[in-house]
Design an enzyme around this catalytic site. Structure first.
Site, PDB file in Angstrom:
ATOM      1  CE  LYS A   1      -0.734   0.399   5.021  1.00 53.70           C
ATOM      2  NZ  LYS A   1       0.041   1.643   5.161  1.00 53.70           N
ATOM      3  CG  ASP A   2       3.353   2.313   2.940  1.00 57.91           C
ATOM      4  OD1 ASP A   2       2.292   2.946   3.047  1.00 57.91           O
ATOM      5  OD2 ASP A   2       3.895   1.733   3.902  1.00 57.91           O
TER       6      ASP A   2
ATOM      7  NE  ARG B   1      -7.928   3.282   3.165  1.00 58.21           N
ATOM      8  CZ  ARG B   1      -8.355   2.666   4.272  1.00 58.21           C
ATOM      9  NH1 ARG B   1      -9.544   2.103   4.302  1.00 58.21           N
ATOM     10  NH2 ARG B   1      -7.586   2.610   5.345  1.00 58.21           N
ATOM     11  NE  ARG B   2      -7.859   3.836   8.350  1.00 56.90           N
ATOM     12  CZ  ARG B   2      -6.578   3.681   8.686  1.00 56.90           C
ATOM     13  NH1 ARG B   2      -5.839   4.748   8.975  1.00 56.90           N
ATOM     14  NH2 ARG B   2      -6.038   2.476   8.736  1.00 56.90           N
TER      15      ARG B   2
ATOM     16  NE  ARG C   1       1.609  11.036   7.969  1.00 56.07           N
ATOM     17  CZ  ARG C   1       2.904  11.322   7.845  1.00 56.07           C
ATOM     18  NH1 ARG C   1       3.313  12.574   7.817  1.00 56.07           N
ATOM     19  NH2 ARG C   1       3.781  10.357   7.735  1.00 56.07           N
TER      20      ARG C   1
ATOM     21  CB  CYS D   1      -0.643  11.052  -1.773  1.00 58.93           C
ATOM     22  SG  CYS D   1      -0.263  12.795  -1.595  1.00 58.93           S
TER      23      CYS D   1
END
Length: 313
Positions: free
Chosen positions: A83-84, A133-134, A151, A244
């Protein structure tokens, strides 16, 4: 083929990343007990910078320094969370994925100090997350909740929760499992409630292209289902060319029958527009499935939606 005697493994230096390396070392030792391994930890831009990732190259923020160590010959093998790894551009020239490990849990987990579930959270509850996304999915289904930027690695976020910086957290279930903190999980959210990021739960092992003996050795660790799922998901993201700040989610699933499906979504940041596509591969190979699902979303207006979102804030 002659297996190498020593493999230098490069990774981010976060507790979770180092736990992932230990998994790779254990699986390698089980197959090749004669091979020695050592760890080369590096601090990435994404780990050092606590602000908006789009201001520091976004998607490559967690991989650039790891890739550089591999290409410079300071290490032989890189461990990445899929995912990164940016999918909108090729892997760094001269490198290849040698294996994708068996997939871990793809779901998100809710952490609430009083044990409330997502449906039980009262209006105004502050959810700590910086994931677009969340944020988009919470805005779409739970508009009464408030997201606060957060973060840092999972342990740091748990500290911030304890300090009162948020009322609840959303974190990857697999990440909490890797650092041995499943005890804090209040609720595991189904992929239908919170669609995961592309590549969730998959570790990729990256080598230099010319290291054929090492590639042969490492490829034995690979999981065929994870390979097919990652290939479909990454091709989907590649065709969409999201950045992103694009709220994009999706996951492929390989069934025991061999059938492969891919479900994916593109959102506006406020969650008011949600584009959905879900297809089964049938005779299609994974990359073609990923392309097909991306095209289905592009036909619904995904390109305009993605392009309308600022790449930095």
């Amino acid at each position: 083929m002659s297996a190498p005697e020593l493999i230098r493994i490069v990774s981010r230096d976060s507790p979770m990343a180092l736990a992932q390396v230990e998994r790779v070392r254990a699986e390698l030792a089980a197959l090749h007990p004669e091979i020695r391994t050592t760890v080369v930890p590096v601090k990435t831009t994404g780990d050092k910078w606590m602000g908006d990732l789009s201001l520091v190259e976004g998607k490559g923020a967690f991989t650039k320094e790891v890739d550089a160590a591999l290409l410079a010959g300071e290490a032989d093998l890189a461990v990445h969370c899929v995912k990164d790894v940016p999918a909108d551009r090729p892997l760094p020239a001269g490198t290849v994925f040698a294996a994708f490990l068996k997939r871990d849990d793809i779901r998100d987990a809710l952490i609430h100090p009083d044990g409330l579930t997502l449906d039980q959270l009262p209006p105004g509850t502050r959810i700590g997350t910086s994931s677009v996304r969340r944020i988009a999915q919470l805005a779409a289904a739970y508009p009464h909740l408030q997201c606060v930027p957060m973060r840092g690695n999972a342990n740091r976020r748990l500290e911030k929760l304890a300090a009162g910086d948020a009322d609840a957290l959303l974190l990857a279930a697999a990440g909490l499992e890797r650092i041995g903190r499943t005890d804090v999980i209040t609720e595991i959210l189904s992929a239908e409630v919170m669609c995961p990021p592309i590549g969730a739960g998959i570790l990729a092992l990256q080598c230099r292209e010319g290291d054929t003996d090492l590639i042969d050795t490492i490829s034995a660790l690979g999981d065929p289902d994870a390979h097919r799922e990652a290939s479909a998901e990454r091709m989907f993201l590649h065709v969409l060319q999201g950045h992103c700040n694009s709220p994009i989610a999706g996951f492929a699933r390989a069934e025991r029958s061999g059938d492969l499906s891919l479900r994916a979504c593109v959102f506006t940041p406020d969650g008011k527009t949600v584009l959905n596509a879900h297809e089964w591969a049938g005779p299609l190979d994974p990359a073609t499935l990923g392309t097909s699902v991306a095209v289905a979303l592009l036909r619904q207006g995904a390109r305009e939606l993605i392009d309308s979102i600022a790449q930095s804030t």
